[in-house]
Design a protein around this motif. Sequence first.
Motif, short mmCIF file in Angstrom:
data_model
loop_
_atom_site.label_atom_id
_atom_site.label_comp_id
_atom_site.label_asym_id
_atom_site.label_seq_id
_atom_site.Cartn_x
_atom_site.Cartn_y
_atom_site.Cartn_z
N VAL A 1 30.97 -8.14 -0.71
CA VAL A 1 31.04 -7.70 -2.10
C VAL A 1 31.86 -6.42 -2.24
CG1 VAL A 1 28.94 -6.25 -2.21
CG2 VAL A 1 29.68 -7.55 -4.22
N LEU A 2 31.81 -5.53 -1.24
CA LEU A 2 32.65 -4.34 -1.30
C LEU A 2 34.13 -4.72 -1.22
CD1 LEU A 2 30.74 -1.71 0.89
CD2 LEU A 2 31.02 -1.72 -1.59
N PHE A 3 34.45 -5.65 -0.33
CA PHE A 3 35.84 -6.11 -0.24
C PHE A 3 36.29 -6.71 -1.56
CE2 PHE A 3 38.84 -9.60 0.64
CZ PHE A 3 39.91 -8.84 1.10
N LEU A 4 35.45 -7.56 -2.15
CA LEU A 4 35.79 -8.19 -3.42
C LEU A 4 35.97 -7.16 -4.52
CD1 LEU A 4 36.18 -10.97 -4.82
CD2 LEU A 4 33.75 -10.88 -5.39
N ASN A 5 35.06 -6.19 -4.59
CA ASN A 5 35.18 -5.16 -5.63
C ASN A 5 36.41 -4.29 -5.41
OD1 ASN A 5 32.87 -6.07 -6.89
ND2 ASN A 5 31.53 -4.52 -6.01
N GLY A 6 36.76 -4.07 -4.15
CA GLY A 6 37.96 -3.29 -3.87
C GLY A 6 39.21 -3.98 -4.37
N VAL A 7 39.34 -5.27 -4.06
CA VAL A 7 40.54 -5.98 -4.52
C VAL A 7 40.51 -6.20 -6.03
CG1 VAL A 7 41.00 -7.06 -2.29
CG2 VAL A 7 39.54 -8.25 -3.94
N MET A 8 39.31 -6.20 -6.61
CA MET A 8 39.23 -6.25 -8.07
C MET A 8 39.82 -4.99 -8.68
SD MET A 8 35.86 -6.27 -10.53
CE MET A 8 35.46 -4.61 -9.96
N LEU A 9 39.50 -3.84 -8.10
CA LEU A 9 40.06 -2.59 -8.59
C LEU A 9 41.58 -2.54 -8.42
CD1 LEU A 9 37.38 -0.04 -7.32
CD2 LEU A 9 37.88 -0.62 -9.70
N LEU A 10 42.10 -3.33 -7.50
CA LEU A 10 43.55 -3.42 -7.30
C LEU A 10 44.16 -4.53 -8.16
CD1 LEU A 10 43.59 -2.96 -3.43
CD2 LEU A 10 44.23 -1.27 -5.15
N ASN A 11 43.37 -5.05 -9.09
CA ASN A 11 43.82 -6.08 -10.03
C ASN A 11 44.19 -7.41 -9.36
OD1 ASN A 11 43.42 -4.92 -12.53
ND2 ASN A 11 45.44 -4.02 -12.65
N LYS A 12 43.50 -7.75 -8.28
CA LYS A 12 43.73 -9.02 -7.61
C LYS A 12 42.66 -10.06 -7.95
CE LYS A 12 47.23 -7.26 -5.39
NZ LYS A 12 48.61 -7.63 -5.78
N VAL A 13 41.55 -9.62 -8.54
CA VAL A 13 40.44 -10.50 -8.88
C VAL A 13 39.99 -10.18 -10.30
CG1 VAL A 13 38.04 -11.14 -8.35
CG2 VAL A 13 39.66 -10.73 -6.49
N ASP A 14 39.73 -11.21 -11.08
CA ASP A 14 39.24 -11.01 -12.44
C ASP A 14 37.85 -10.35 -12.41
OD1 ASP A 14 39.41 -11.80 -15.46
OD2 ASP A 14 37.41 -12.45 -14.80
N PRO A 15 37.62 -9.32 -13.22
CA PRO A 15 36.33 -8.62 -13.18
C PRO A 15 35.12 -9.53 -13.42
CG PRO A 15 37.93 -7.32 -14.37
CD PRO A 15 38.58 -8.64 -14.11
N ARG A 16 35.23 -10.47 -14.33
CA ARG A 16 34.08 -11.34 -14.60
C ARG A 16 33.78 -12.26 -13.42
NH1 ARG A 16 36.15 -13.26 -20.42
NH2 ARG A 16 38.08 -13.19 -19.18
N ALA A 17 34.82 -12.70 -12.72
CA ALA A 17 34.60 -13.51 -11.52
C ALA A 17 33.90 -12.70 -10.44
CB ALA A 17 35.93 -14.05 -11.00
N ALA A 18 34.29 -11.43 -10.27
CA ALA A 18 33.64 -10.56 -9.30
C ALA A 18 32.21 -10.26 -9.72
CB ALA A 18 34.43 -9.26 -9.15
#
Length: 221
Positions: free
Chosen positions: A12-29
């Motif tokens: 989840v930290l990895f996912l949240n990190g790439v979300m902050l880099l705009n690689k993952v949609d926030p709602r999906a995370a």
Amino acid sequence: MGAVGLLYVGAVLFLNGVMLLNKVDPRAAGIFNLFVGALQVIVPTLLIVTNQARPAAILAASGIYLFGFTYLYVGVNLLGNFDSTGVGYYSLFVAVMALGYSFANFRVLNDPAFGVIWLYWAYLWFLFFVLLGLKKEQITRYTGWVTAIEGWVTAAIPAFLILTGYWRNPQTVAVILAIFGVVVFGGLWPLTRGREPSAAAPAPSDEELGVSDQRHRPRWT
């Protein structure tokens, strides 16, 4: 059991990190944050219930709730498109408590490796406070990289080594982690400042959406 939960903290930290880099949609995370948050509440509860006669085990398990509630809070925040200030100031509380748990690992639990890992987490959650609580969006990219890296270094890799029986020599691991953190996170600062990630596509205007409010737009900060 704690190592199993730690493995998914890394995810989840990895996912949240790439979300902050705009690689993952926030709602999906947000959905995955709820999964891991629930796991990180159930696991320490089971550990505490089954270790009533072991104060050290209860101490170690009690800190897991700090992160479980973080991920539940973040998940609800992302899916509900709420303001991030509450998550930010809760992160300040976690950062302060993480310093206490670092001290406990060094002096009470005799685990210097996790003493250093708790310092990593104190630093990361302080970044969350600055980004989400104080709204300092200029550190978004830096925080994203630190979050993604910590997902591997403080959670996924240690958890896998513990589960496979290769987590040894905590004094040596503590020194390696301390040097790695100073060098990598210090080096990332000048490389990420002023280079915030841009959105993949411009948000549609209110006229294009045909509405007069923005409540349904995803928001992290």
